[in-house]
Design an enzyme around this catalytic site. Structure first.
Site, PDB file in Angstrom:
ATOM      1  N   ARG A  51     -46.348  -8.744 -34.543  1.00  0.00           N
ATOM      2  CA  ARG A  51     -45.705  -9.605 -33.555  1.00  0.00           C
ATOM      3  C   ARG A  51     -45.056 -10.848 -34.159  1.00  0.00           C
ATOM      4  O   ARG A  51     -43.893 -11.150 -33.889  1.00  0.00           O
ATOM      5  CB  ARG A  51     -46.729 -10.035 -32.491  1.00  0.00           C
ATOM      6  CG  ARG A  51     -46.846  -9.096 -31.327  1.00  0.00           C
ATOM      7  CD  ARG A  51     -48.268  -9.008 -30.861  1.00  0.00           C
ATOM      8  NE  ARG A  51     -49.122  -8.506 -31.920  1.00  0.00           N
ATOM      9  CZ  ARG A  51     -49.254  -7.205 -32.200  1.00  0.00           C
ATOM     10  NH1 ARG A  51     -48.626  -6.327 -31.486  1.00  0.00           N
ATOM     11  NH2 ARG A  51     -50.020  -6.806 -33.194  1.00  0.00           N
ATOM     12  N   THR A  52     -45.810 -11.577 -34.975  1.00  0.00           N
ATOM     13  CA  THR A  52     -45.278 -12.846 -35.474  1.00  0.00           C
ATOM     14  C   THR A  52     -44.067 -12.617 -36.371  1.00  0.00           C
ATOM     15  O   THR A  52     -43.017 -13.250 -36.200  1.00  0.00           O
ATOM     16  CB  THR A  52     -46.370 -13.624 -36.240  1.00  0.00           C
ATOM     17  OG1 THR A  52     -47.499 -13.813 -35.384  1.00  0.00           O
ATOM     18  CG2 THR A  52     -45.849 -14.977 -36.669  1.00  0.00           C
ATOM     19  N   LYS A  80     -47.854 -10.513 -59.151  1.00  0.00           N
ATOM     20  CA  LYS A  80     -47.753 -10.787 -60.589  1.00  0.00           C
ATOM     21  C   LYS A  80     -48.404 -12.118 -60.954  1.00  0.00           C
ATOM     22  O   LYS A  80     -48.378 -12.517 -62.114  1.00  0.00           O
ATOM     23  CB  LYS A  80     -46.288 -10.808 -61.009  1.00  0.00           C
ATOM     24  CG  LYS A  80     -45.514  -9.542 -60.678  1.00  0.00           C
ATOM     25  CD  LYS A  80     -44.031  -9.714 -61.003  1.00  0.00           C
ATOM     26  CE  LYS A  80     -43.220  -8.505 -60.567  1.00  0.00           C
ATOM     27  NZ  LYS A  80     -41.770  -8.709 -60.814  1.00  0.00           N
ATOM     28  N   ARG A 101     -46.757 -16.838 -43.611  1.00  0.00           N
ATOM     29  CA  ARG A 101     -48.141 -16.533 -43.226  1.00  0.00           C
ATOM     30  C   ARG A 101     -48.936 -16.275 -44.497  1.00  0.00           C
ATOM     31  O   ARG A 101     -48.453 -15.605 -45.411  1.00  0.00           O
ATOM     32  CB  ARG A 101     -48.214 -15.313 -42.316  1.00  0.00           C
ATOM     33  CG  ARG A 101     -49.652 -14.788 -42.164  1.00  0.00           C
ATOM     34  CD  ARG A 101     -49.810 -13.800 -41.050  1.00  0.00           C
ATOM     35  NE  ARG A 101     -49.694 -14.462 -39.762  1.00  0.00           N
ATOM     36  CZ  ARG A 101     -49.914 -13.850 -38.598  1.00  0.00           C
ATOM     37  NH1 ARG A 101     -50.252 -12.575 -38.573  1.00  0.00           N
ATOM     38  NH2 ARG A 101     -49.788 -14.507 -37.469  1.00  0.00           N
ATOM     39  N   HIS A 129     -52.323 -21.550 -36.165  1.00  0.00           N
ATOM     40  CA  HIS A 129     -51.255 -20.598 -35.859  1.00  0.00           C
ATOM     41  C   HIS A 129     -50.328 -21.306 -34.870  1.00  0.00           C
ATOM     42  O   HIS A 129     -50.267 -20.964 -33.693  1.00  0.00           O
ATOM     43  CB  HIS A 129     -51.847 -19.329 -35.257  1.00  0.00           C
ATOM     44  CG  HIS A 129     -50.889 -18.158 -35.231  1.00  0.00           C
ATOM     45  ND1 HIS A 129     -49.547 -18.286 -35.523  1.00  0.00           N
ATOM     46  CD2 HIS A 129     -51.084 -16.852 -34.948  1.00  0.00           C
ATOM     47  CE1 HIS A 129     -48.966 -17.116 -35.417  1.00  0.00           C
ATOM     48  NE2 HIS A 129     -49.876 -16.220 -35.072  1.00  0.00           N
TER      49      HIS A 129
END
Length: 303
Positions: A51-52, A80, A101, A129
Site C-alpha cells: 500500500r505505502t 553490498k 521505508r 509511520h
C-alpha cells in the site's frame, strides 16, 4: 527545504491546509494532472510494502511526475554494504524527492541529515509511520467532519504498531479526544505513551474485551498482529487471532461508528464486515493517495 519525519513536523494549521489541498485534489483531479511534470520521486523501500509504496507511486504518477527506486534492500546497494547516508546522497543526484521505508528506527532521519532533496519517512521499524497518520487524520476529518470530539478505540497490536503510536501522538493535539486501548496484556501500548497521556491529562482506558467497549466508540482502529515484529513464533500464533471483528460485534456499535485499518488485513476483520457502510478502511486507502499527492506538492513547494 522541509522533510516529513513525524506527523508532528506540521502544525495543526499546516495540517488543515494540507487536508484542504487533499480534498481539492479529490474533487478536481484534472487540475493537478500535470503539477509535477518533469519531477522524479525516488521510493527507497528497505522492507516489503504494498500500500505505502504503490500509493506513493500512484500519487506521483497522478501528478504527472515519474518514479524510480527499489522495493527491497536486496535489490539495492545496501546488499553490498552501502550506508543509508551514501545512498541518499546518490539518490539526491537522481530525484527531486524521496520516500524511504526502513526496518531500523531513525534511518530516515539519518537520510534527512545528508539529503539534498526532501525526504519522507514512509515507516521506520516500530517507530513512526507519518504518512499513514496523515491518511488516518484526513479520513477521519473527511468522513466525520472534524478532528476532535470523539472516542476512539485502538485494537490489536498496540505495542509494536507504529501506525498506532503515530496516530496517538497526532490526535492529542486536538480537542476532546478519549482513547480506549484494547489489547492482550502482551501487546499493551508502551508506557511512554500512557505517561504522555497522563501528563497531558487526556483520558484513556486499557481494556482486554472489545465487545464490552464497542457501544462507546465513535471510531474503531483495528490493527493486525505483526508476525515480522515477533521474536518467538509461538507467541505470534497464540496472539494473532485474539481479536476478530465480525458482524455480531458490529451490531453492538453505534450506527455512525467508523472502522479504520491501516491494512494489510489478515484475520482481524472478517470479510463479512466489508459490506457494512461503517467499514471505511478501503476509503482510507484511497485517501492515502490524495494526502500523499498533497504532501508531495507541499514539500516540492508546488502548491
Amino acid at each position: 527545504m522541509r522533510h516529513l519525519m513525524s506527523p508532528l513536523d506540521f502544525t495543526t494549521q499546516e495540517l488543515d491546509r494540507l487536508f484542504d489541498l487533499a480534498n481539492d485534489i479529490e474533487h478536481n483531479k484534472e487540475k493537478y494532472a500535470h503539477a509535477c511534470d518533469g519531477k522524479i520521486l525516488a521510493t527507497c523501500f528497505y522492507e516489503p510494502s504494498t500500500r505505502t509504496r504503490l500509493s506513493f507511486e500512484s500519487a506521483m504518477t497522478r501528478l504527472g511526475g515519474r518514479v524510480i527506486g527499489f522495493s527491497d534492500a536486496g535489490s539495492s546497494s545496501a546488499s553490498k554494504g552501502e550506508s543509508v547516508s551514501d545512498t541518499i546522497r546518490v539518490i539526491s543526484c537522481y530525484a527531486d524527492i524521496c520516500a524511504m521505508r526502513h526496518p531500523k528506527e531513525g534511518a530516515p532521519m539519518v537520510a534527512m541529515e545528508r539529503s539534498l532533496i526532501p525526504v519522507i519517512n514512509a515507516g521506520d521499524g516500530g517507530h513512526q509511520h507519518p504518512t499513514q497518520t496523515l491518511t488516518d487524520l484526513l479520513t477521519i476529518r473527511s468522513l466525520k467532519g472534524s478532528l476532535g470530539g470523539f472516542t476512539i478505540g485502538l485494537c490489536g497490536d498496540l505495542k509494536f504498531g507504529r501506525t498506532v503510536h503515530s496516530l496517538i501522538h497526532a490526535l492529542v493535539r486536538y480537542e476532546d479526544i478519549r482513547f480506549l486501548f484494547i489489547s492482550p496484556e502482551e501487546l499493551k501500548v508502551p508506557d511512554y505513551i500512557t505517561e504522555m497521556l497522563k501528563n497531558k491529562d487526556i483520558p484513556y482506558e486499557e481494556v482486554t474485551s472489545l465487545e464490552d467497549v464497542m457501544p462507546r466508540l465513535d471510531l474503531l482502529y483495528m490493527t493486525r498482529v505483526q508476525k515480522e515484529r515477533f521474536f518467538n513464533e509461538e507467541d505470534y500464533i497464540r496472539l494473532k487471532d485474539f481479536y476478530i471483528l465480525d458482524t455480531a460485534k458490529m451490531e453492538l456499535a453505534k450506527p455512525d461508528m467508523l472502522v479504520l485499518h491501516p491494512l494489510p488485513r489478515v484475520n482481524e476483520i472478517s470479510v463479512e464486515v466489508d459490506s457494512d457502510p461503517r467499514a471505511a478502511y478501503f476509503k482510507q486507502a484511497q485517501y492515502g493517495v490524495y494526502v500523499r499527492m498533497a504532501l508531495i506538492l507541499t514539500l516540492l513547494e508546488l502548491a
